[in-house]
Design a protein around this motif. Structure first.
Motif, PDB file in Angstrom:
ATOM      1  N   LEU A 481     -25.468  30.498  -0.204  1.00 47.08           N
ATOM      2  CA  LEU A 481     -24.267  29.662  -0.279  1.00 47.08           C
ATOM      3  C   LEU A 481     -24.226  28.887  -1.595  1.00 47.08           C
ATOM      4  O   LEU A 481     -23.203  28.856  -2.289  1.00 47.08           O
ATOM      5  N   LEU A 482     -25.358  28.256  -1.939  1.00 44.24           N
ATOM      6  CA  LEU A 482     -25.394  27.459  -3.170  1.00 44.24           C
ATOM      7  C   LEU A 482     -25.310  28.335  -4.416  1.00 44.24           C
ATOM      8  O   LEU A 482     -24.797  27.900  -5.457  1.00 44.24           O
ATOM      9  N   ALA A 483     -25.794  29.576  -4.321  1.00 41.87           N
ATOM     10  CA  ALA A 483     -25.670  30.496  -5.457  1.00 41.87           C
ATOM     11  C   ALA A 483     -24.226  30.951  -5.641  1.00 41.87           C
ATOM     12  O   ALA A 483     -23.789  31.257  -6.765  1.00 41.87           O
ATOM     13  N   TRP A 484     -23.457  30.984  -4.544  1.00 48.46           N
ATOM     14  CA  TRP A 484     -22.047  31.414  -4.596  1.00 48.46           C
ATOM     15  C   TRP A 484     -21.151  30.364  -5.242  1.00 48.46           C
ATOM     16  O   TRP A 484     -20.182  30.694  -5.939  1.00 48.46           O
ATOM     17  N   VAL A 485     -21.461  29.077  -5.038  1.00 51.40           N
ATOM     18  CA  VAL A 485     -20.559  28.001  -5.463  1.00 51.40           C
ATOM     19  C   VAL A 485     -20.207  28.070  -6.947  1.00 51.40           C
ATOM     20  O   VAL A 485     -19.022  28.007  -7.314  1.00 51.40           O
ATOM     21  N   PRO A 486     -21.166  28.202  -7.870  1.00 51.34           N
ATOM     22  CA  PRO A 486     -20.794  28.194  -9.295  1.00 51.34           C
ATOM     23  C   PRO A 486     -19.914  29.386  -9.695  1.00 51.34           C
ATOM     24  O   PRO A 486     -19.172  29.307 -10.682  1.00 51.34           O
ATOM     25  N   GLU A 487     -19.983  30.480  -8.932  1.00 49.52           N
ATOM     26  CA  GLU A 487     -19.230  31.677  -9.294  1.00 49.52           C
ATOM     27  C   GLU A 487     -17.867  31.735  -8.618  1.00 49.52           C
ATOM     28  O   GLU A 487     -17.022  32.559  -9.000  1.00 49.52           O
ATOM     29  N   ALA A 488     -17.644  30.905  -7.613  1.00 50.52           N
ATOM     30  CA  ALA A 488     -16.404  30.994  -6.835  1.00 50.52           C
ATOM     31  C   ALA A 488     -15.218  30.449  -7.619  1.00 50.52           C
ATOM     32  O   ALA A 488     -15.316  29.405  -8.279  1.00 50.52           O
ATOM     33  N   SER A 489     -14.111  31.153  -7.515  1.00 49.75           N
ATOM     34  CA  SER A 489     -12.883  30.670  -8.161  1.00 49.75           C
ATOM     35  C   SER A 489     -12.257  29.554  -7.354  1.00 49.75           C
ATOM     36  O   SER A 489     -11.575  28.693  -7.891  1.00 49.75           O
ATOM     37  N   ARG A 490     -12.475  29.589  -6.056  1.00 46.53           N
ATOM     38  CA  ARG A 490     -12.012  28.499  -5.188  1.00 46.53           C
ATOM     39  C   ARG A 490     -12.945  28.422  -3.995  1.00 46.53           C
ATOM     40  O   ARG A 490     -13.565  29.421  -3.605  1.00 46.53           O
ATOM     41  N   LEU A 491     -13.049  27.219  -3.420  1.00 40.74           N
ATOM     42  CA  LEU A 491     -13.952  26.997  -2.286  1.00 40.74           C
ATOM     43  C   LEU A 491     -13.201  27.301  -0.992  1.00 40.74           C
ATOM     44  O   LEU A 491     -12.697  26.414  -0.312  1.00 40.74           O
ATOM     45  N   ASP A 492     -13.152  28.619  -0.660  1.00 38.04           N
ATOM     46  CA  ASP A 492     -12.390  29.089   0.505  1.00 38.04           C
ATOM     47  C   ASP A 492     -13.364  29.654   1.531  1.00 38.04           C
ATOM     48  O   ASP A 492     -14.262  30.440   1.192  1.00 38.04           O
ATOM     49  N   SER A 493     -13.164  29.304   2.790  1.00 34.52           N
ATOM     50  CA  SER A 493     -14.085  29.709   3.840  1.00 34.52           C
ATOM     51  C   SER A 493     -14.105  31.219   4.032  1.00 34.52           C
ATOM     52  O   SER A 493     -15.177  31.833   4.137  1.00 34.52           O
ATOM     53  N   ASP A 494     -12.925  31.844   4.088  1.00 35.91           N
ATOM     54  CA  ASP A 494     -12.883  33.293   4.307  1.00 35.91           C
ATOM     55  C   ASP A 494     -13.583  34.031   3.176  1.00 35.91           C
ATOM     56  O   ASP A 494     -14.326  35.006   3.419  1.00 35.91           O
ATOM     57  N   GLU A 495     -13.351  33.604   1.944  1.00 35.78           N
ATOM     58  CA  GLU A 495     -13.994  34.266   0.805  1.00 35.78           C
ATOM     59  C   GLU A 495     -15.504  34.073   0.839  1.00 35.78           C
ATOM     60  O   GLU A 495     -16.271  34.999   0.527  1.00 35.78           O
ATOM     61  N   LEU A 496     -15.948  32.877   1.235  1.00 35.92           N
ATOM     62  CA  LEU A 496     -17.386  32.618   1.314  1.00 35.92           C
ATOM     63  C   LEU A 496     -18.042  33.496   2.383  1.00 35.92           C
ATOM     64  O   LEU A 496     -19.071  34.132   2.139  1.00 35.92           O
ATOM     65  N   ILE A 497     -17.425  33.546   3.569  1.00 29.63           N
ATOM     66  CA  ILE A 497     -18.010  34.338   4.654  1.00 29.63           C
ATOM     67  C   ILE A 497     -18.023  35.819   4.287  1.00 29.63           C
ATOM     68  O   ILE A 497     -19.010  36.526   4.557  1.00 29.63           O
ATOM     69  N   ALA A 498     -16.946  36.298   3.638  1.00 24.93           N
ATOM     70  CA  ALA A 498     -16.902  37.706   3.209  1.00 24.93           C
ATOM     71  C   ALA A 498     -17.972  37.979   2.163  1.00 24.93           C
ATOM     72  O   ALA A 498     -18.620  39.037   2.180  1.00 24.93           O
ATOM     73  N   HIS A 499     -18.170  37.050   1.261  1.00 21.23           N
ATOM     74  CA  HIS A 499     -19.195  37.220   0.223  1.00 21.23           C
ATOM     75  C   HIS A 499     -20.588  37.328   0.855  1.00 21.23           C
ATOM     76  O   HIS A 499     -21.386  38.202   0.479  1.00 21.23           O
ATOM     77  N   LEU A 500     -20.881  36.451   1.815  1.00 19.59           N
ATOM     78  CA  LEU A 500     -22.193  36.491   2.454  1.00 19.59           C
ATOM     79  C   LEU A 500     -22.366  37.759   3.277  1.00 19.59           C
ATOM     80  O   LEU A 500     -23.468  38.322   3.341  1.00 19.59           O
ATOM     81  N   ALA A 501     -21.284  38.224   3.902  1.00 14.49           N
ATOM     82  CA  ALA A 501     -21.364  39.418   4.744  1.00 14.49           C
ATOM     83  C   ALA A 501     -21.662  40.676   3.938  1.00 14.49           C
ATOM     84  O   ALA A 501     -22.154  41.668   4.489  1.00 14.49           O
ATOM     85  N   SER A 502     -21.382  40.638   2.647  1.00 13.90           N
ATOM     86  CA  SER A 502     -21.590  41.818   1.809  1.00 13.90           C
ATOM     87  C   SER A 502     -22.915  41.769   1.044  1.00 13.90           C
ATOM     88  O   SER A 502     -23.213  42.681   0.273  1.00 13.90           O
ATOM     89  N   GLY A 503     -23.692  40.747   1.232  1.00 15.05           N
ATOM     90  CA  GLY A 503     -24.924  40.583   0.464  1.00 15.05           C
ATOM     91  C   GLY A 503     -26.165  40.612   1.324  1.00 15.05           C
ATOM     92  O   GLY A 503     -26.140  40.983   2.514  1.00 15.05           O
ATOM     93  N   GLU A 504     -27.269  40.171   0.732  1.00 12.74           N
ATOM     94  CA  GLU A 504     -28.552  40.195   1.425  1.00 12.74           C
ATOM     95  C   GLU A 504     -28.614  39.209   2.586  1.00 12.74           C
ATOM     96  O   GLU A 504     -29.454  39.340   3.470  1.00 12.74           O
ATOM     97  N   ALA A 505     -27.728  38.214   2.578  1.00 11.82           N
ATOM     98  CA  ALA A 505     -27.730  37.205   3.640  1.00 11.82           C
ATOM     99  C   ALA A 505     -26.773  37.555   4.770  1.00 11.82           C
ATOM    100  O   ALA A 505     -26.399  36.681   5.550  1.00 11.82           O
ATOM    101  N   ALA A 506     -26.359  38.808   4.875  1.00  9.25           N
ATOM    102  CA  ALA A 506     -25.354  39.190   5.867  1.00  9.25           C
ATOM    103  C   ALA A 506     -25.823  38.882   7.287  1.00  9.25           C
ATOM    104  O   ALA A 506     -25.122  38.204   8.056  1.00  9.25           O
TER     105      ALA A 506
END
Length: 595
Positions: A481-506
């Motif tokens: 989650l903290l690694a995603w924050v600097p790269e995110a264009s906006r702090l959106d819940s759906d985008e965050l959950i989708a990002h985590l679901a596609s990575g090692e933390a799925a």
């Protein structure tokens, strides 16, 4: 230049050998001492040992005290070593004046005077005039070997005998006055301080006589008399039998602080060779520091009556501002009506050993000393007690140790002062919830708040990073989650959950989102303000009150120093978290029911 011996002794006391040597040698504990690789010759296995006031290498033979170590390690002379250690200890080096030199000569002379007096008293004990005193000591169970070891003697029943006897050895009345063996009366006449008394030599840590204590035979008062303050003797600094106790502790004995001479002697004779006693006064700061030079955790022994409780409370209050992670105390309470001497005579060494093994660490004893026999029930009294417990912990200078003491004291407070009306037995009994499982569930809820409300991360990113989350999935989600924050264009819940679901933390993120009984404020429909309040509450549960209080204290200091918006916001949030946690402490536990 020649320096006064008492100054050098004080400097040695104020220079912990392990700390001094540890700057150059990596030391590890070896029983009650320390060992490491010798800094003075090449070796592969440690043969260099550090004791409380000296060092010795069994490989190359190097040995000495703090001065010798500094001289050998840094290549300087004796005065350079003294100057360096005195600067670190905060002591001023005495100036070489004729008066100082004369005092040093007198001190050496006084040791000789006191040694001669000790020998005279010991001789007199075994003469016909000392028969009653010798019988008293033997009736107290002392062997001839113990009497000799402690240098016990008899003053004589009349005045003037000591001066007459020592005059033959060239010792003048003025020296006896300076040594504290005689005192001047108003009419200008000098008389013996001790008469009709069993004599107890008081020695310094090096075993040299510095004064005497005397116990009267019969019913006279005062029962015990100690010598006055002199150039050699200070009641605040000396401890009875410290010279013998140092050797005993070195050989594995516990360092024990008891009340009187006979208690010390009885303990040594029974095999407790680390016993010492103050000299007619309550324990002092100087004596505590001398004790810690010998052992990191001396045991203070008190009678089990009201006076003993008061003495223990005074000792604890004195010790708290002096504590450090490497030095503490234990408290031993004797059965009512017993002292060490009577307990050993009644129950033997085994009985005393059992009482010694039951000694409490300071953190445990302190709670009982502050609370007393019964916990208050009124809210005002409970709040006052809680403040007293916290205030006691805050007097400890080491912040980490203070935090641990506060946690221990408040844990005991909350277990002792549960709200009236709460029952520990539930209507439907079930196993007590596992703490690790409870912490894991709290971590899941806190992380669910973050996943469903990432807009809060601007305020909570640093505290989230600070948390010591359970290993495994909680830490994996937090890091992703903290690694995603600097790269995110906006702090959106759906985008965050989708990002985590596609990575090692799925799988870990799915574990978070499937938490059962998710609070409404932690779900996607929760209001931001409610979600933020819930985050801080669960943050407090996970962080712990003591640590959170320390975080808030540090934040307050940072805000006072910097005064910017960021430090102010952090202070506000941490204060809110602390308040939320403390509100949570008065809620019923999961297994409790309210009638």
């Amino acid at each position: 230049m020649a320096l006064p011996q008492n100054f050098l002794d004080e400097l040695r006391v104020r220079t912990p050998m392990a700390s001094l040597v540890g700057r150059r040698v990596r030391l590890s504990k070896s029983g009650r001492n320390w060992k490491g690789l010798c800094p003075f010759h090449n070796e592969k296995s440690p043969s260099f040992y550090v004791y409380e006031d000296s060092f010795h290498c069994f490989g190359c033979g190097a040995h000495g005290d703090a001065f010798a170590f500094v001289m050998r390690a840094e290549g300087g002379g004796f005065m350079e070593a003294v100057e360096r250690l005195a600067g670190e200890a905060g002591l001023d080096i005495p100036k070489p004046t004729p008066e100082a030199a004369a005092r040093d000569r007198r001190a050496r002379d006084l040791h000789g005077v006191l040694q001669a007096a000790e020998a005279a008293y010991a001789r007199r004990l075994h003469l016909p005039e000392g028969a009653e005193a010798l019988a008293y000591l033997r009736n107290r169970g002392l062997t001839d070997e113990t009497i000799r070891k402690f240098g016990l003697g008899w003053s004589g029943a009349g005045r003037g005998a000591l001066a007459a006897e020592l005059r033959e050895e060239g010792i003048q009345q003025s020296q006896l006055l300076e040594a504290g063996l005689m005192q001047e009366r108003e009419e200008g006449r000098a008389v013996d301080l001790f008469f009709n008394r069993v004599m107890f030599p008081i020695r310094d840590r090096r075993g040299r006589s510095v004064s005497f204590g005397g116990r009267i035979l019969g019913d006279g008062q005062p029962k015990y008399v100690n010598g006055p303050e002199t150039a050699l003797f200070s009641k605040r600094r000396n401890l009875y039998a410290l010279d013998l106790a140092r050797e005993g502790v070195f050989r594995g004995a516990s360092l024990l602080v008891v009340e009187g001479y006979m208690d010390v002697i009885a303990l040594h004779q029974a095999g407790f060779g680390g016993a010492v006693a103050p000299l007619g006064t309550a324990l002092t700061e100087e004596q505590l520091n001398a004790l810690w030079q010998v052992s990191p955790e001396p045991v203070l022994c008190f009678d089990g009556d009201a006076a003993g409780t008061r003495a223990a409370a005074r000792a604890a209050e004195l010790a708290l501002p002096l504590l450090a992670p490497e030095r503490s105390l234990r408290f031993m309470t004797l059965p009512a009506g017993e002292d060490p001497d009577t307990l050993i005579r009644r129950s033997g060494a085994r009985g005393f050993q059992a009482a010694l093994e039951a000694a409490q660490p300071l953190s445990e004893a302190l709670f009982g000393l502050i609370v007393g026999g019964k916990a208050p029930t009124a809210p005002e009294a409970r709040a006052a007690l809680r403040n007293r417990l916290s205030a006691a912990a805050q007097t400890i200078p080491d912040k980490a140790l203070a935090s641990e003491f506060r946690r221990s004291l408040l844990d005991r407070f909350f277990s002792l002062t549960k709200r009236p009306g709460l029952r520990a037995v539930p209507r439907h009994p079930r196993p007590e919830p596992d703490r690790e499982a409870a912490q894991a569930k709290r971590a899941r809820i806190l992380l669910a708040i973050c996943l469903h409300h990432p807009e809060l991360l601007a305020d909570i990113e640093e505290p989230l990073l600070l948390l010591d989350l359970p290993a495994g999935a909680p830490q994996q989600v937090r890091n992703a989650l903290l690694a995603w924050v600097p790269e995110a264009s906006r702090l959106d819940s759906d985008e965050l959950i989708a990002h985590l679901a596609s990575g090692e933390a799925a799988s870990a993120s799915q574990w978070v989102l499937k938490v059962p009984d998710l609070p409404q404020e932690a779900g996607p429909g929760g209001q931001p303000k409610e979600a933020l309040d819930a985050f801080w509450q669960f943050f407090g549960f996970l962080r712990g009150e003591a640590e959170l209080a320390e975080d808030a204290r540090a934040a307050r200091e940072a805000f006072e120093a910097q005064g910017d918006v960021a430090t102010q916001t952090r202070l506000i949030r941490l204060t809110e978290a602390l308040d939320a946690l403390r509100r949570g402490e008065v809620e019923a536990e999961p297994n409790e029911t309210i009638e």
